[in-house]
Design a protein around this motif. Structure first.
Motif, PDB file in Angstrom:
ATOM      1  N   UNK A 308       0.818  -1.222   0.000  1.00 16.64           N
ATOM      2  CA  UNK A 308       0.000   0.000   0.000  1.00 16.64           C
ATOM      3  C   UNK A 308       0.847   1.267   0.000  1.00 16.64           C
ATOM      4  N   UNK A 309       2.149   1.086   0.139  1.00 12.26           N
ATOM      5  CA  UNK A 309       3.020   2.226   0.404  1.00 12.26           C
ATOM      6  C   UNK A 309       2.891   3.383  -0.582  1.00 12.26           C
ATOM      7  N   UNK A 310       2.935   3.117  -1.916  1.00 13.59           N
ATOM      8  CA  UNK A 310       2.841   4.272  -2.819  1.00 13.59           C
ATOM      9  C   UNK A 310       1.564   5.075  -2.590  1.00 13.59           C
ATOM     10  N   UNK A 311       0.471   4.378  -2.338  1.00 12.01           N
ATOM     11  CA  UNK A 311      -0.788   5.095  -2.088  1.00 12.01           C
ATOM     12  C   UNK A 311      -0.713   5.863  -0.781  1.00 12.01           C
ATOM     13  N   UNK A 312      -0.137   5.230   0.248  1.00 16.76           N
ATOM     14  CA  UNK A 312      -0.043   5.902   1.549  1.00 16.76           C
ATOM     15  C   UNK A 312       0.878   7.109   1.478  1.00 16.76           C
ATOM     16  N   UNK A 313       1.936   6.981   0.698  1.00 20.74           N
ATOM     17  CA  UNK A 313       2.872   8.115   0.588  1.00 20.74           C
ATOM     18  C   UNK A 313       2.188   9.322  -0.026  1.00 20.74           C
TER      19      UNK A 313
END
Ligand code: HEM
Lengths: 377, 426
Positions: A308-313
């Motif tokens: 999920x990291x790119x979305x969370x970033x």
């Protein structure tokens, strides 16, 4: 094993499989964007990657294990987001990883003994790759986690096969050694597995959850026999059933496509597993290998967050910073209890040491519980 | 579930929060009491009402002792001073809301987006404020920990009065339920409200603090106001008769509140708290004769009058002798030894609670008194009194001190711009 099932997966219409499947297999034809496959020489102490600067696009790594330990190979993006991985590369074997990498900086890692942060190296990918749009970032999360599930289930199957073979051969020592290893792959993706209601208690049910008219089967049944009486002579049929059930769950898990929201909840559920079952030593009450499960739950949670990291970033960068810090904190706390390639027994930890672990898990789980709402908005 | 969400929605609309997502919801919900607060005084009387959170002194000290207690001690687990200070700010805001009968967080137990965990745990929905007070204190280890480290640059600010308590004769202290870097005393007339408050503070604190131990108390064992009837402890005796009380004006300045010049300024207007979990061996106590029990306490069991006197509030006469020539109030009786006459005039404000933590596996009740005392200087008050009691008190045969804590409770939070520990960390 939990009684509540947080993941209600739609059983229908979930057959999209990614073309980026890891674990060398069917699609032998595709080459690497930048020329031929990249050779990776993995041993117990080294991880030599043939080329470390490549062009964006599909890349194939050929990993050869010349060491004495089983190894794994990973390509990580920032925050240890798994871009691709091959599990369970036995000594002497060669396995292939194909992965699509947009421009950016990455890390490669070999994990001899399948534990720890591994032997890391830098990897630079350049070329034209558009930055991911917010919704595309979420779509990529699903695909990225599917790759993870694929790799974990493949290893789960292999290791369960080995475990079952050892049980049926009456090899108590070998079965005991393989038990926590096979369970590692199970525990990493436990929320996915648990979503298939009836199979989970058969595979991972503890004695007290067995209901009237149901037999006590699965990992924990064999665990009990291995560690209490040491008599597994009658466990052949149970071992066979375990393998059948694991095969069924692996097939189902790979057919599922988790939504980003399910990923977020899964990341939290894994930590809840730790907080409720592993800290207390309830899960592995005979083998006391709870710390193996603890570590696997943690890795699984991290993998879901990494997907999920790119979305969370894009949506909540301060939350990402907080999660990074708290993950690192738990890893440090847990890292003190390493024992060779594995983990100390739960019974070897003092109450104060368990409390430290419990505190660090709670500190991580609170911010993780905020991820779902961020993903949903 | 759907009903409560509905009413929350309606409430938000009424409060005028529009479509602005979380922020709008927050504004709407934050302005609302948890429900029942408005009705409290009409329906249930003062016991259900709210105690003001802001003031010169912290509430929960001279506040007429509520019926229920949840006391918690925390260890600070972060090394980051800024995070700790930030938490104290968040706690103060949550405490101000909860003592007013509102949800712990600005969004509330049911007001937020469905995917997010609510920022209030919900078990106090619909309950009135119930005179909840939340009182914070700082333990010696916050200033310098057990390894001698000054983790937060506070060592120089430790008041001399915040002593490490000495070992008293007979102490059977369990370290894991003693001490703590911080404490919060939650008192309320509804146990659910007290537990809700501690649970939410513990949750907000995760990653910064960790619960070290906590204790529930189910009935007050003291009165702290002349308006209150004297309750009984689990020995069956009235407790709190000769206590310092809210109405004692000058005595409170002399014995309770830290005065200017006593020590560091950040404690002026505060008070020192000593907690002792005292297990009572009730089974053997119950087999002792009435006359033995009364001799041990030094007061009658019925009215609570000093032995030889007729009324609860009569002054004890320690010089009086019986026909046998022996003192009417025995030399080893609790009130004689604890009385100001025996302790250079020292007095305490006692605020303890009865507890029963189930049974102990040996067929005995795990019961006793969670002793709480506030004072201006423990070196002149609790320590000498307890030293005397520990050596000579006949009651000791039936008591075990199993946990101990000492905390510096700063003065009150003045207003919305102030927070717990502001002057200490300032
Ligand atoms: C379980 C333990 C204890 C029990 C059952 C107990 C019980 C009592 C009772 C029944 C009274 C008489 C009523 C009253 O004046 O409140 C009393 C008075 C008092 N107690 Fe205790 N007590 C206990 C522990 C302590 C401790 C640990 C201290 C302080 C170190 C203490 C200090 C006092 C004081 C200062 C008084 C008032 C004496 C006076 O001025 O007449 N008590 N206690």
């Amino acid at each position: 094993m939990r009684t509540t099932r947080f993941l209600v997966l739609a059983a229908a219409g979930a057959l999209a499989t990614t073309g980026l499947a890891a674990c060398g297999g069917q699609e032998k034809d595709a080459g690497t964007a930048d020329g031929g496959p990249i050779a990776v020489k993995a041993s117990d102490t080294a991880c030599e990657v043939g080329r470390t600067e490549l062009a964006a696009g599909q890349t194939v790594f050929e990993v050869t294990n010349s060491g004495a330990k089983v190894t794994e190979f990973y390509v990580y993006a920032a925050g240890d987001r798994v871009m691709g991985e091959v599990e369970n590369i036995a000594p002497g074997l060669k396995r292939e990883l194909r992965v699509e990498l947009p421009a950016g900086t990455y890390e490669t890692a070999c994990k001899p003994g399948m534990s720890g942060k591994g032997i890391r190296g830098a990897l630079k990918v350049s070329g034209t790759a558009a930055t991911v749009a917010p919704d595309a970032a979420l779509a990529e999360a699903t695909a990225s986690y599917q790759r993870y599930v694929a790799s974990q289930t493949a290893a789960l199957l292999t290791k369960t096969e080995e475990f079952v073979a050892a049980v049926k051969a009456g090899d108590v020592a070998k079965a005991k050694a393989l038990y926590p290893v096979a369970r590692t792959y199970w525990e990493r993706i436990e929320p996915v597995a648990e979503s298939f209601g009836d199979l989970d208690p058969k595979i991972d049910g503890r004695e007290e959850v067995v209901e009237e008219g149901m037999e006590f089967t699965g990992f924990h049944r064999i665990e009990k026999d291995l560690w209490t009486t040491g008599d597994i002579s009658a466990d052949g049929p149970i071992a066979d059933q375990l393998l059948t059930d694991v095969k069924a769950i692996v097939a189902k898990a790979n057919a599922e496509k988790l939504t980003p929201l399910q990923l977020a909840n899964g990341a939290k559920a894994l930590l809840d597993e730790v907080a409720s079952g592993k800290i207390t030593g309830e899960e592995e009450r005979y083998s006391h290998t709870d710390l193996w499960d603890f570590n696997a739950n943690l890795e699984g949670s991290k993998a879901a967050i990494a997907a999920l990291r790119p979305a969370l970033e894009q949506r909540a960068p301060e939350l990402v910073t907080q999660l990074d810090a708290e993950f690192a904190n738990v890893e440090t706390a847990l890292g003190k209890h390493r024992d060779g390639d594995g983990w100390k027994l739960h019974t070897a930890l003092s109450k104060a040491e368990l409390k430290e672990l419990s505190d660090s898990i709670n500190a991580l789980a609170e911010p993780i519980s905020k991820v779902a709402a961020v993903v949903a908005r | 579930m759907s009903a409560s969400r509905l009413s929350r929605r309606r409430a938000i609309t009424l409060a005028g929060a529009g479509v602005a997502g979380v922020a709008g919801v927050a504004a709407g919900a934050g302005a609302l009491a948890r429900g029942g607060a408005e009705r409290a005084s009409a329906d249930q009387g003062a016991a259900a009402g709210a105690v003001p959170f802001h003031g010169e002194h912290q509430a929960g000290i001279t506040t007429p002792a509520q019926d229920r207690l949840h006391f918690v001690a925390f260890d600070v687990v972060t090394k980051d001073r800024a995070r700790l200070v930030e938490l104290l700010g968040e706690w103060t805001a949550a405490a101000a809301r909860m003592t007013a009968g509102k949800d712990a967080g600005v969004i509330g137990a049911v007001g937020g987006v469905p995917e997010a965990p609510p920022d209030d745990t919900g078990e106090a929905l619909g309950l009135p404020p119930s005179q909840l007070t939340l009182t914070v204190g700082f333990g010696p280890t916050l200033f310098r920990d057990a390894q001698g480290r000054d983790r937060f640059g506070l060592a120089g600010r430790r008041p001399a009065a915040l002593v490490d308590l000495p070992h008293f004769a007979g102490d059977a202290l369990r370290p894991e339920i003693s001490g703590g870097d911080l404490c919060v005393q939650a008192c309320a007339n509804d146990p659910q409200v007290a537990v809700h408050a501690i649970r939410n503070l513990a949750r907000i604190g995760m990653g910064v603090v960790s619960v070290r131990w906590s204790q529930l108390g189910f009935g007050r064992t003291s009165s702290t106001s002349t308006g209150q009837a004297t309750p009984r402890n689990l020995f069956g005796f009235k407790d709190g008769t000769a206590n310092l009380k809210a109405e004692d004006g000058g005595l409170l300045r002399e014995h309770l509140w830290v005065q200017p010049g006593d020590g560091p300024d950040w404690m002026t207007g505060g008070s020192y708290l000593v907690t002792r979990k005292i297990r009572m061996i009730v089974e053997t106590w119950d087999r002792s004769s009435l006359v033995e029990q009364e001799q041990i306490v030094g007061r009658t069991k019925g009215s609570g009058a000093p032995l030889g006197k007729g009324d609860e509030f009569d002054e004890p006469d320690f010089a009086a002798k019986g026909d046998d020539g022996q003192p009417v109030i025995a030399a080893t009786s609790h009130v004689r030894l604890a009385h100001p006459d025996a302790n250079d005039g020292a007095r305490l404000l006692r605020r303890g609670y009865n507890f029963v933590d189930g049974s102990d596996g040996l067929g005995r009740l795990d019961a006793g008194l969670f002793f709480i005392a506030y004072q201006r200087d423990p070196r002149k008050q609790f320590v000498p009194i307890q030293t005397r009691l520990a050596r000579n008190d006949a009651m000791n045969e039936y008591l075990r001190h199993v946990s101990s804590g000492i905390f510096a409770c700063p003065p009150g939070v003045r207003d919305g711009g102030d927070h717990w520990g502001r002057a200490l960390f300032g």
